[in-house]
Motif scaffolding. Structure first.
Motif, PDB file in Angstrom:
ATOM      1  N   ARG A  49       0.870  -1.179   0.000  1.00  0.00           N
ATOM      2  CA  ARG A  49       0.000   0.000   0.000  1.00  0.00           C
ATOM      3  C   ARG A  49       0.906   1.227   0.000  1.00  0.00           C
ATOM      4  NH1 ARG A  49      -5.394  -0.830   1.452  1.00  0.00           N
ATOM      5  NH2 ARG A  49      -5.921  -2.866   2.316  1.00  0.00           N
ATOM      6  N   PRO A  50       0.949   1.990  -1.107  1.00  0.00           N
ATOM      7  CA  PRO A  50       1.866   3.135  -1.170  1.00  0.00           C
ATOM      8  C   PRO A  50       1.548   4.258  -0.189  1.00  0.00           C
ATOM      9  CG  PRO A  50       1.129   2.469  -3.363  1.00  0.00           C
ATOM     10  CD  PRO A  50       0.276   1.744  -2.380  1.00  0.00           C
ATOM     11  N   ILE A  51       0.307   4.316   0.291  1.00  0.00           N
ATOM     12  CA  ILE A  51      -0.065   5.335   1.270  1.00  0.00           C
ATOM     13  C   ILE A  51      -0.583   4.632   2.518  1.00  0.00           C
ATOM     14  CG2 ILE A  51      -1.549   7.320   1.754  1.00  0.00           C
ATOM     15  CD1 ILE A  51      -1.580   7.976  -1.172  1.00  0.00           C
ATOM     16  N   ARG A  52      -0.058   5.018   3.679  1.00  0.00           N
ATOM     17  CA  ARG A  52      -0.452   4.397   4.945  1.00  0.00           C
ATOM     18  C   ARG A  52      -0.686   5.474   5.992  1.00  0.00           C
ATOM     19  NH1 ARG A  52       3.275   2.892   8.992  1.00  0.00           N
ATOM     20  NH2 ARG A  52       4.932   2.814   7.444  1.00  0.00           N
ATOM     21  N   ARG A  53      -1.820   5.387   6.671  1.00  0.00           N
ATOM     22  CA  ARG A  53      -2.162   6.333   7.735  1.00  0.00           C
ATOM     23  C   ARG A  53      -1.993   7.776   7.280  1.00  0.00           C
ATOM     24  NH1 ARG A  53      -5.184   3.481  11.401  1.00  0.00           N
ATOM     25  NH2 ARG A  53      -4.051   1.677  12.202  1.00  0.00           N
ATOM     26  N   GLY A  54      -2.388   8.054   6.026  1.00  0.00           N
ATOM     27  CA  GLY A  54      -2.402   9.428   5.540  1.00  0.00           C
ATOM     28  C   GLY A  54      -1.084   9.958   5.034  1.00  0.00           C
ATOM     29  N   HIS A  55      -0.054   9.102   4.889  1.00  0.00           N
ATOM     30  CA  HIS A  55       1.253   9.546   4.415  1.00  0.00           C
ATOM     31  C   HIS A  55       1.812   8.517   3.436  1.00  0.00           C
ATOM     32  CE1 HIS A  55       1.720  12.966   7.140  1.00  0.00           C
ATOM     33  NE2 HIS A  55       1.273  12.202   8.106  1.00  0.00           N
ATOM     34  N   LEU A  56       2.785   8.941   2.635  1.00  0.00           N
ATOM     35  CA  LEU A  56       3.505   7.981   1.809  1.00  0.00           C
ATOM     36  C   LEU A  56       4.102   6.916   2.715  1.00  0.00           C
ATOM     37  CD1 LEU A  56       5.363  10.254  -0.785  1.00  0.00           C
ATOM     38  CD2 LEU A  56       3.141   9.132  -0.995  1.00  0.00           C
ATOM     39  N   ASN A  57       3.942   5.668   2.326  1.00  0.00           N
ATOM     40  CA  ASN A  57       4.242   4.530   3.195  1.00  0.00           C
ATOM     41  C   ASN A  57       5.726   4.153   3.132  1.00  0.00           C
ATOM     42  OD1 ASN A  57       4.104   2.306   4.808  1.00  0.00           O
ATOM     43  ND2 ASN A  57       2.916   1.054   3.395  1.00  0.00           N
ATOM     44  N   ILE A  58       6.569   5.069   3.569  1.00  0.00           N
ATOM     45  CA  ILE A  58       8.010   4.855   3.483  1.00  0.00           C
ATOM     46  C   ILE A  58       8.509   4.214   4.777  1.00  0.00           C
ATOM     47  CG2 ILE A  58      10.251   6.003   3.252  1.00  0.00           C
ATOM     48  CD1 ILE A  58       8.735   8.155   1.619  1.00  0.00           C
ATOM     49  N   SER A  59       9.276   3.153   4.636  1.00  0.00           N
ATOM     50  CA  SER A  59       9.853   2.478   5.793  1.00  0.00           C
ATOM     51  C   SER A  59      11.162   1.835   5.358  1.00  0.00           C
ATOM     52  CB  SER A  59       8.903   1.405   6.339  1.00  0.00           C
ATOM     53  OG  SER A  59       8.754   0.344   5.407  1.00  0.00           O
ATOM     54  N   GLN A  60      11.827   1.165   6.269  1.00  0.00           N
ATOM     55  CA  GLN A  60      13.071   0.490   5.922  1.00  0.00           C
ATOM     56  C   GLN A  60      12.838  -0.640   4.939  1.00  0.00           C
ATOM     57  OE1 GLN A  60      14.868  -0.690   9.612  1.00  0.00           O
ATOM     58  NE2 GLN A  60      15.734   1.338  10.000  1.00  0.00           N
ATOM     59  N   GLN A  61      11.635  -1.201   4.931  1.00  0.00           N
ATOM     60  CA  GLN A  61      11.314  -2.279   3.993  1.00  0.00           C
ATOM     61  C   GLN A  61      10.689  -1.770   2.687  1.00  0.00           C
ATOM     62  OE1 GLN A  61      10.003  -2.457   7.328  1.00  0.00           O
ATOM     63  NE2 GLN A  61      11.873  -3.506   7.974  1.00  0.00           N
ATOM     64  N   TYR A  62      10.320  -0.495   2.655  1.00  0.00           N
ATOM     65  CA  TYR A  62       9.567   0.042   1.519  1.00  0.00           C
ATOM     66  C   TYR A  62      10.156   1.413   1.188  1.00  0.00           C
ATOM     67  CZ  TYR A  62       5.242   0.366  -1.315  1.00  0.00           C
ATOM     68  OH  TYR A  62       4.321   0.431  -2.343  1.00  0.00           O
ATOM     69  N   SER A  63      11.079   1.439   0.246  1.00  0.00           N
ATOM     70  CA  SER A  63      11.822   2.659  -0.052  1.00  0.00           C
ATOM     71  C   SER A  63      10.941   3.698  -0.726  1.00  0.00           C
ATOM     72  CB  SER A  63      13.018   2.340  -0.952  1.00  0.00           C
ATOM     73  OG  SER A  63      12.564   1.944  -2.244  1.00  0.00           O
ATOM     74  N   MET A  64      11.385   4.931  -0.658  1.00  0.00           N
ATOM     75  CA  MET A  64      10.646   6.013  -1.304  1.00  0.00           C
ATOM     76  C   MET A  64      10.577   5.788  -2.806  1.00  0.00           C
ATOM     77  SD  MET A  64      11.208  10.092  -0.912  1.00  0.00           S
ATOM     78  CE  MET A  64       9.888  11.217  -1.353  1.00  0.00           C
ATOM     79  N   GLN A  65      11.652   5.297  -3.393  1.00  0.00           N
ATOM     80  CA  GLN A  65      11.661   5.010  -4.824  1.00  0.00           C
ATOM     81  C   GLN A  65      10.581   4.004  -5.193  1.00  0.00           C
ATOM     82  OE1 GLN A  65      15.398   3.607  -6.295  1.00  0.00           O
ATOM     83  NE2 GLN A  65      14.587   3.012  -8.288  1.00  0.00           N
TER      84      GLN A  65
END
Length: 570
Positions: free
Chosen positions: A171-187
């Protein structure tokens, strides 16, 4: 016209009455070992003992208000015993959606050299299901020489993939923000957004790449979005999807216009986030914004927890986190049966079990305490925040605040106006601007009634406060919950401090479906802006990006930095 959400994206042509409501997710084929069926499942934490105790206390508080039995209270003289049983090959009468078995997605495509599309092509019937599946969800065997895995699957089909298949849901968007994490890069997040939107444009709206330059895009973004996030989605729309022009509006403002209002307190209860913001005479009041990190998906999880605690749930393995198809089922049950009213609320429902290798099973059971989950909106302790926490804010540190009208900073002269290689191509050098800390967004751990009251009282003007308390507007899918409107009115009235000279509150009836009202308002705003002063052209965006100091302004959006979000025509 596009209204972004954490769980769904509402998209369509502005002249349409209602948009498409597509799950905002993508499942990509993976060879990772061990395989994760859901990208975000590592983000979730275990519920602690204190959280369990707080949740049970919250349940009992709600039970006393609703005049139902407490969580562990034994029921005397039960007239209807809690019976459960599997009903194989259950055939629902009529078109009762809540009792319809959700089919597994066929993940194969036929290798056809003449196919016009790649990566996501397969033969579909009118219902959107794969033609490989026959009634009863029996899979059809194919010759291995004819089939290959689809490289990616978008929308609801992605939620219906069996966990045993080699796919990982993101899911590219999570809790109202881009879903960026260590497992899911911004790219990867930006690439997934591009693929999902491109798939919708081609497969659902039938707008090919060659015709995109004939279209303009209206983006309605949530209040939770930060400056950097707005820039990135604009770059996808203008640079990657090739729309000729685009304009951005924030969700709360669009909702007011969608209902034909000019002043209101907009309460947006979405799938993962609830936001409150006040609008006066068509202008957002930024200091009134409050974000609550819970929504409809949390109510669905609470429904499952409640039934399991009361032992009304069948003995099946239901896991909404690693099996998104179970979430779809829970969401249907919540939408069909949950409501807010006093007294015991029970219903006989059909629950489905989805196990790989066997057809889905149907289990008829009696669900109880169906009025408790939606009360979690007012008592969020009931909704334990163990699932999908908001992304860390450090990912969204930006070099300028697009929303701050007080910008008067010189552009750095030691750097050029060129482009630099980014995640999926070249985009403007935001680093040309000096670094300033962005305003933090308010995220409160309070209930819905307290949030509404706090937001309105923060305006500081008694005349405006009285007007806003009588002009509350509920939007989002959860706003359709039966009994929610009187519950909001009653609890907001009790939440107002006694020393405030306010004795009347009212939730205004929505003129259209609350799920789509912001989308409709975005279309109206796009038409009202007939001078198109706020629109950004593709060539200008790619060449120059956002520059400060221009006289071109939005009037309506503080958070989108409408006043400062200007660009230079070179």
């Amino acid at each position: 016209m596009c209204n972004l959400g954490s769980a769904n994206i509402r998209i369509g042509l502005a002249q349409q009455d209602t948009p498409l409501n597509v799950p905002h997710c993508i499942a990509r084929r993976t060879t990772q070992v061990p395989k994760r069926s859901v990208q975000d499942q590592l983000l979730n934490s275990q519920v602690t003992t204190p959280q369990h105790m707080e949740r049970e206390r919250a349940y009992d508080i709600i039970a006393s208000l609703l005049k139902i039995r407490f969580l562990d209270e034994e029921v005397a003289n039960v007239q209807f015993p809690q019976k459960m049983g599997r009903v194989d090959a259950f055939q629902p009468q009529g078109n009762n959606k809540k009792e319809t078995v959700i089919p597994w997605t066929d993940v194969f495509e036929i290798s056809n050299p003449s196919s016009l599309t790649t990566g996501n092509s397969s033969t579909k019937d009118e219902s959107g299901e794969s033609s490989f599946q026959k009634e009863g969800n029996d899979r059809v065997e194919h010759s291995s020489s004819q089939l290959k895995y689809r490289e990616y699957i978008c929308g609801e089909e992605a939620l219906r993939i069996s966990p045993s298949e080699p796919y990982c849901l993101s899911r590219p968007i999570r809790r109202g923000h881009l879903n960026i994490s260590q497992q899911y890069s911004m790219q990867q997040v930006l690439e997934d957004l591009h693929v999902i939107w491109d798939w919708i444009l081609i497969e659902k709206l039938h707008i090919p790449h060659s015709e995109r330059n004939k279209y303009s895009a209206v983006l309605v973004v949530p209040e939770t979005f930060d400056s950097r996030e707005i820039k990135e989605v604009l770059s996808i729309v203008l640079r990657d999807l090739c729309f000729s022009t685009a304009v951005v509006h924030q969700e709360g403002l669009a909702a007011v216009f969608g209902n034909g209002l000019s002043t209101a307190c907009v309460v947006n209860i979405g799938a993962q986030v609830t936001s409150v913001i006040c609008i006066e005479d068509g202008v957002t009041l930024p200091m009134t914004q409050i974000t609550l990190c819970f929504g409809g998906e949390d109510l669905s999880r609470c429904l499952l927890w409640t039934q399991r605690h009361h032992q009304t749930w069948p003995p099946i393995r239901t896991d909404a986190l690693t099996k998104p198809i179970d979430y779809l089922m829970l969401n249907r049950l919540k939408e069909s049966f949950c409501q807010i009213k006093e007294g015991e609320v029970e219903a006989v429902a059909v629950v489905h079990s989805y196990e790989d290798g066997i057809p889905p099973g149907s289990h008829k059971t009696r669900l109880t305490a169906l009025n408790v989950p939606p009360m979690g909106l007012f008592y969020p302790i009931l909704l334990v925040p163990d699932v999908y926490p908001p992304p860390p804010r450090s990912w969204f540190s930006d070099y300028e605040d697009m929303l701050d009208e007080t910008w008067d900073f010189p552009r750095r002269t030691d750097m050029s106006d060129g482009n630099f290689p980014g995640s999926s191509g070249y985009f403007p050098m935001w680093e040309n601007y000096p670094i300033f800390q962005t305003k933090p967004k308010k995220e409160d751990n309070i209930g819905l009634a307290d949030a509404i009251t706090k937001s309105i009282l923060s305006t500081g003007r008694i005349d405006l406060q009285r007007k806003l308390f009588c002009s509350m507007q509920l939007i989002g899918g959860v706003a359709l919950t039966a009994g929610l409107v009187p519950a909001v009115e009653e609890r907001v009235l009790h939440a107002i401090p006694s020393h405030e000279a306010i004795d009347t509150v009212e939730v205004l009836q929505s003129r259209t479906n609350p799920t789509f009202v912001a989308w409709k308002g975005g279309a109206i705003l796009g038409i009202l802006d007939f001078t198109r002063d706020a629109w950004i052209h593709r060539e200008d965006w790619i060449r120059n990006g956002i520059h400060v100091g221009s006289g071109r302004k939005y009037r309506d959006s503080y958070f989108l930095q409408a006043q400062s979000m200007c660009y230079i025509n070179s």
